[in-house]
Design a protein around this motif. Sequence first.
Motif, PDB file in Angstrom:
ATOM      1  N   ASP A  46       0.823  -1.222   0.000  1.00 51.51           N
ATOM      2  CA  ASP A  46       0.000   0.000   0.000  1.00 51.51           C
ATOM      3  C   ASP A  46       0.850   1.263   0.000  1.00 51.51           C
ATOM      4  OD1 ASP A  46      -2.592  -1.162  -0.125  1.00 51.51           O
ATOM      5  OD2 ASP A  46      -2.453  -1.676   1.992  1.00 51.51           O
ATOM      6  N   ARG A  47       1.947   1.223  -0.695  1.00 49.89           N
ATOM      7  CA  ARG A  47       2.783   2.392  -0.909  1.00 49.89           C
ATOM      8  C   ARG A  47       3.696   2.104  -2.107  1.00 49.89           C
ATOM      9  NH1 ARG A  47       7.270   4.723   2.028  1.00 49.89           N
ATOM     10  NH2 ARG A  47       7.957   4.939  -0.132  1.00 49.89           N
ATOM     11  N   VAL A  48       4.253   3.154  -2.674  1.00 48.52           N
ATOM     12  CA  VAL A  48       5.114   3.016  -3.841  1.00 48.52           C
ATOM     13  C   VAL A  48       6.467   2.450  -3.417  1.00 48.52           C
ATOM     14  CG1 VAL A  48       6.298   4.255  -5.701  1.00 48.52           C
ATOM     15  CG2 VAL A  48       3.954   4.886  -5.061  1.00 48.52           C
ATOM     16  N   ILE A  49       6.972   1.512  -4.199  1.00 47.02           N
ATOM     17  CA  ILE A  49       8.291   0.931  -3.943  1.00 47.02           C
ATOM     18  C   ILE A  49       9.354   1.849  -4.531  1.00 47.02           C
ATOM     19  CG2 ILE A  49       9.776  -1.085  -4.300  1.00 47.02           C
ATOM     20  CD1 ILE A  49       7.197  -2.716  -4.795  1.00 47.02           C
ATOM     21  N   ASP A  50      10.397   2.140  -3.754  1.00 47.25           N
ATOM     22  CA  ASP A  50      11.505   2.956  -4.256  1.00 47.25           C
ATOM     23  C   ASP A  50      12.138   2.289  -5.476  1.00 47.25           C
ATOM     24  OD1 ASP A  50      11.079   4.730  -2.234  1.00 47.25           O
ATOM     25  OD2 ASP A  50      12.997   4.395  -1.212  1.00 47.25           O
ATOM     26  N   GLN A  51      12.525   3.107  -6.468  1.00 47.69           N
ATOM     27  CA  GLN A  51      13.154   2.549  -7.655  1.00 47.69           C
ATOM     28  C   GLN A  51      14.459   1.837  -7.314  1.00 47.69           C
ATOM     29  OE1 GLN A  51      11.870   2.355 -10.812  1.00 47.69           O
ATOM     30  NE2 GLN A  51      13.634   0.991 -11.079  1.00 47.69           N
ATOM     31  N   GLY A  52      15.201   2.369  -6.338  1.00 51.15           N
ATOM     32  CA  GLY A  52      16.438   1.709  -5.921  1.00 51.15           C
ATOM     33  C   GLY A  52      16.193   0.311  -5.396  1.00 51.15           C
ATOM     34  N   ALA A  53      15.065   0.126  -4.698  1.00 51.62           N
ATOM     35  CA  ALA A  53      14.715  -1.202  -4.185  1.00 51.62           C
ATOM     36  C   ALA A  53      14.309  -2.133  -5.324  1.00 51.62           C
ATOM     37  CB  ALA A  53      13.594  -1.088  -3.164  1.00 51.62           C
ATOM     38  N   ILE A  54      13.565  -1.604  -6.295  1.00 55.83           N
ATOM     39  CA  ILE A  54      13.171  -2.420  -7.454  1.00 55.83           C
ATOM     40  C   ILE A  54      14.399  -2.890  -8.211  1.00 55.83           C
ATOM     41  CG2 ILE A  54      11.959  -2.407  -9.676  1.00 55.83           C
ATOM     42  CD1 ILE A  54       9.974  -0.426  -8.466  1.00 55.83           C
ATOM     43  N   ASP A  55      15.403  -2.025  -8.301  1.00 56.12           N
ATOM     44  CA  ASP A  55      16.633  -2.408  -9.000  1.00 56.12           C
ATOM     45  C   ASP A  55      17.320  -3.588  -8.313  1.00 56.12           C
ATOM     46  OD1 ASP A  55      16.189  -0.357 -10.779  1.00 56.12           O
ATOM     47  OD2 ASP A  55      17.571   1.045  -9.799  1.00 56.12           O
ATOM     48  N   VAL A  56      17.114  -3.722  -7.001  1.00 54.81           N
ATOM     49  CA  VAL A  56      17.747  -4.809  -6.237  1.00 54.81           C
ATOM     50  C   VAL A  56      16.958  -6.104  -6.357  1.00 54.81           C
ATOM     51  CG1 VAL A  56      18.331  -5.607  -3.912  1.00 54.81           C
ATOM     52  CG2 VAL A  56      18.893  -3.269  -4.600  1.00 54.81           C
ATOM     53  N   HIS A  57      15.629  -6.032  -6.133  1.00 54.86           N
ATOM     54  CA  HIS A  57      14.854  -7.282  -6.081  1.00 54.86           C
ATOM     55  C   HIS A  57      13.907  -7.484  -7.267  1.00 54.86           C
ATOM     56  CE1 HIS A  57      11.705  -4.619  -4.642  1.00 54.86           C
ATOM     57  NE2 HIS A  57      12.314  -4.413  -3.490  1.00 54.86           N
ATOM     58  N   GLY A  58      13.655  -6.457  -8.047  1.00 52.58           N
ATOM     59  CA  GLY A  58      12.821  -6.609  -9.235  1.00 52.58           C
ATOM     60  C   GLY A  58      11.338  -6.735  -8.981  1.00 52.58           C
ATOM     61  N   ILE A  59      10.880  -6.506  -7.748  1.00 46.51           N
ATOM     62  CA  ILE A  59       9.467  -6.634  -7.403  1.00 46.51           C
ATOM     63  C   ILE A  59       8.780  -5.284  -7.601  1.00 46.51           C
ATOM     64  CG2 ILE A  59       7.823  -7.238  -5.603  1.00 46.51           C
ATOM     65  CD1 ILE A  59      10.062  -8.895  -4.296  1.00 46.51           C
ATOM     66  N   THR A  60       7.673  -5.270  -8.332  1.00 49.42           N
ATOM     67  CA  THR A  60       6.973  -4.029  -8.652  1.00 49.42           C
ATOM     68  C   THR A  60       5.634  -3.960  -7.927  1.00 49.42           C
ATOM     69  OG1 THR A  60       5.833  -4.983 -10.564  1.00 49.42           O
ATOM     70  CG2 THR A  60       8.039  -4.017 -10.945  1.00 49.42           C
TER      71      THR A  60
END
Length: 236
Positions: A46-60
């Motif tokens: 229920d919040r936006v995932i940081d792009q830096g975190a997406i770059d690490v785990h790929g979860i959107t």
Amino acid sequence: MRQVVLDTETTGLEPTQGHKIIEIGCVELIDRKLTGRHYHQYIKPDRVIDQGAIDVHGITNEFLDDKPRFNEITDDFLAFVDGAELVIHNAPFDIGFLDWELKCLDRGLGKMEDYCSVLDTLVLARQMFPGQKNNLDALCRRFGIDNSHRTLHGALLDSEILADVYLLMTGGQTSLTLSSHQDFLNAGKQNAGIRRLKRSTPLKVIRANEQEQADHVAKMEKIRDIAGKVIWDNVS
């Protein structure tokens, strides 16, 4: 002894800034053997995932849109880890997030320490390999564990890899360990029929000649000049 190797993925780095857990992965060890039981759950933050975190785990966020929220999976998760020793790499990060999630539920569930003890493998690795890189990739290289399939971080995959790393760090085998004293006795019974062949002639002893002995003495002197002593000096 029951242990649960645990990892999480999150929307960012700091729970007090509203970041949330989006994946939990756990694998079970009993008496230092993988049992095959695991717990794995993706969680809608229920919040936006940081792009830096997406770059690490790929979860959107799109992937997590139909996943349950933390309050919907809390009881099952706590039931899986209750009473175990948690094995975590950089435990303050994961425990900090889990404690914050429990607090935000406002159900009086307490903290993770009320359910489990914790062993931090990062602390253990720093004690074993001071001054060296001790992240999970570095430890895999050090212990010869193939993690080539780990192109992105993932909680379940990382917990499985960490289980192998932990067992090797602490001197145990990951697959061939006999599970009990009875297994040991059974293995002995299976080998009871082995017959040892007797040698017809004694083993031949080859002794160093005078030149080889002189070369040895010269080599020891060189080591003594550099190191100040030779450990063989104390061997009688």
